[in-house]
Write a protein that holds these residues in place. Sequence first.
Motif, short mmCIF file in Angstrom:
data_model
loop_
_atom_site.label_atom_id
_atom_site.label_comp_id
_atom_site.label_asym_id
_atom_site.label_seq_id
_atom_site.Cartn_x
_atom_site.Cartn_y
_atom_site.Cartn_z
N ALA A 232 0.56 12.64 5.70
CA ALA A 232 1.87 11.95 5.32
C ALA A 232 2.03 10.51 5.94
CB ALA A 232 3.06 12.70 5.24
N GLY A 233 2.27 9.70 5.38
CA GLY A 233 2.46 8.26 6.08
C GLY A 233 1.20 7.49 6.37
N LEU A 234 0.17 8.14 5.79
CA LEU A 234 -1.24 7.36 5.45
C LEU A 234 -1.59 6.70 4.26
CD1 LEU A 234 -3.52 9.73 7.89
CD2 LEU A 234 -2.27 7.91 8.56
N VAL B 79 -16.38 10.13 2.86
CA VAL B 79 -15.36 10.86 2.24
C VAL B 79 -14.62 9.85 1.31
CG1 VAL B 79 -13.20 11.92 2.82
CG2 VAL B 79 -15.15 12.30 4.34
N ASN B 80 -14.36 10.18 0.23
CA ASN B 80 -13.77 9.34 -0.67
C ASN B 80 -12.38 10.42 -1.01
OD1 ASN B 80 -13.09 8.99 -3.82
ND2 ASN B 80 -13.81 7.12 -2.86
N VAL B 81 -11.13 9.38 -0.95
CA VAL B 81 -9.77 10.06 -1.25
C VAL B 81 -9.42 9.43 -2.55
CG1 VAL B 81 -7.79 10.70 -0.17
CG2 VAL B 81 -9.77 10.82 1.24
N LYS B 82 -8.64 10.11 -3.11
CA LYS B 82 -7.95 9.31 -4.42
C LYS B 82 -6.75 10.24 -4.72
CE LYS B 82 -12.34 7.75 -6.93
NZ LYS B 82 -12.85 8.01 -8.15
N LEU B 83 -5.89 9.39 -5.13
CA LEU B 83 -4.40 10.06 -5.82
C LEU B 83 -4.89 10.68 -7.18
CD1 LEU B 83 -1.83 7.85 -4.72
CD2 LEU B 83 -1.80 10.18 -4.19
N ASP B 84 -4.22 11.61 -7.56
CA ASP B 84 -4.11 12.11 -9.08
C ASP B 84 -3.54 11.25 -9.78
OD1 ASP B 84 -4.52 13.81 -11.38
OD2 ASP B 84 -2.77 14.97 -10.67
N GLY B 85 -4.16 9.96 -9.98
CA GLY B 85 -3.50 9.06 -10.86
C GLY B 85 -1.99 8.58 -10.25
N ILE B 86 -1.11 7.90 -11.04
CA ILE B 86 -0.14 7.35 -10.83
C ILE B 86 1.00 8.24 -11.94
CG2 ILE B 86 1.79 5.59 -10.79
CD1 ILE B 86 -0.53 3.72 -10.13
N ARG B 87 1.68 9.20 -11.22
CA ARG B 87 2.61 9.76 -11.86
C ARG B 87 3.84 9.20 -11.92
NH1 ARG B 87 2.33 15.73 -9.49
NH2 ARG B 87 2.20 14.48 -7.55
N TYR B 88 4.66 9.15 -13.04
CA TYR B 88 6.11 8.91 -12.88
C TYR B 88 6.85 9.41 -14.08
CZ TYR B 88 5.00 5.85 -17.00
OH TYR B 88 4.60 5.41 -18.14
N THR B 89 8.30 9.47 -14.10
CA THR B 89 9.10 9.74 -15.20
C THR B 89 9.90 8.62 -15.54
OG1 THR B 89 9.06 12.08 -14.21
CG2 THR B 89 10.94 11.57 -15.68
N ASP C 179 0.96 -1.21 0.00
CA ASP C 179 0.01 -0.08 -0.08
C ASP C 179 0.77 1.28 -0.15
OD1 ASP C 179 -2.33 -1.60 -0.23
OD2 ASP C 179 -2.50 -1.52 2.07
N TYR C 180 0.52 2.17 -0.90
CA TYR C 180 1.16 3.47 -0.89
C TYR C 180 0.85 4.44 0.16
CZ TYR C 180 3.07 8.06 -2.71
OH TYR C 180 3.62 9.18 -2.68
N LYS C 181 1.82 4.99 0.72
CA LYS C 181 1.65 5.84 2.21
C LYS C 181 1.94 7.23 1.30
CE LYS C 181 1.70 2.45 5.03
NZ LYS C 181 0.53 2.32 5.83
N LEU C 182 0.95 8.26 1.77
CA LEU C 182 0.96 9.48 1.17
C LEU C 182 2.23 10.20 1.69
CD1 LEU C 182 -2.61 10.46 1.87
CD2 LEU C 182 -1.42 9.83 -0.31
N GLN C 183 2.83 11.12 0.71
CA GLN C 183 3.91 12.01 0.97
C GLN C 183 3.82 13.26 0.70
OE1 GLN C 183 7.69 9.86 -0.74
NE2 GLN C 183 6.38 8.00 -0.62
N PRO C 184 4.74 14.09 1.20
CA PRO C 184 4.80 15.59 0.57
C PRO C 184 4.74 15.81 -1.07
CG PRO C 184 6.05 15.56 2.35
CD PRO C 184 5.84 14.18 1.72
N ASN C 185 3.98 16.78 -1.53
CA ASN C 185 3.68 17.03 -2.82
C ASN C 185 2.71 16.16 -3.49
OD1 ASN C 185 5.60 19.15 -2.94
ND2 ASN C 185 7.28 17.63 -3.09
#
Length: 277
Positions: A127-129, A153-163, A51-57
């Motif tokens: 962060a960390g959640l 409440v529904n929380v989503k990431l803005d997709g999966i960003r990568y470079t 599971d991905y943990k939220l981070q700054p930015n």
Amino acid sequence: MIKLFKQLLLLVVIVAAASSCIPNEKVIYIQNKEDVAELGLDTLIELSRQDYKLQPNDILLINFYSREQSAVEKFYPLLLRTNALGSNMARGGGGGNGGQQNLYFTGYNVDKDGNVEINALGRIEAAGLTTEELKYKLEDLIREQEGVNDILVNVKLDGIRYTIFGEVNAPGPQTLQQYEANLIEAIATSGDLTLNANRAHVQIIRQYPDGVRIHEVDVTERQLLQSPLYFLQPNDIIYVPPLKIRELGTGESALQTFAAIVSVVSGTALIINLINN
């Protein structure tokens, strides 16, 4: 002179054939190189998800739901309330209109201290959640502080960003609008790797709460499927280095390199011939 030219040309052919050929083993993806039984064809391979943990930015789309519009409208910035709230069940969020707008301007940003600022709730540590943990945290806060029991409440990431960059046909930043994506999907989305890519030493620069780590994976090995690194995480940076063959010539492929060498040898032979005459 002709004999010398033939000898030079033969030497070039031998060197090019020996050094410029790329075997299929260096190009084919997810091979079972060691013939491991549990990685054979048609066998079920257990995946290692994390599971991905939220981070700054990180940029989040946060939606608030309730049967009563007044119970959720105060959690939105004023400029978003018109687009965010529906008629029957009040809904909406940082994205507005179901998140179709640019979330860079309308989403909820996790700041450098790991907090997300939400109207009427203030700064909430995120962060960390995981997104699911943050969802339940916000629901509990609203029930405790606002006395609203009918809340979702529904929380989503803005997709999966990568470079991705290096020996890639379409390098640059990418965003996959998915909940989960893997390294093979990232490579395919970026137009696949070039022929000169060193697939055995693909590097993943991954962010962690205390900094970054550089991991190395072999995308030609089927064992990759069992690794947590098989799955992308938001903000991953993928670097694909070149094979040593790139040091041996000027072309993008062995054929181009061979053509360049033949051209140089032919030009040199012509100059020698003109001088001798």
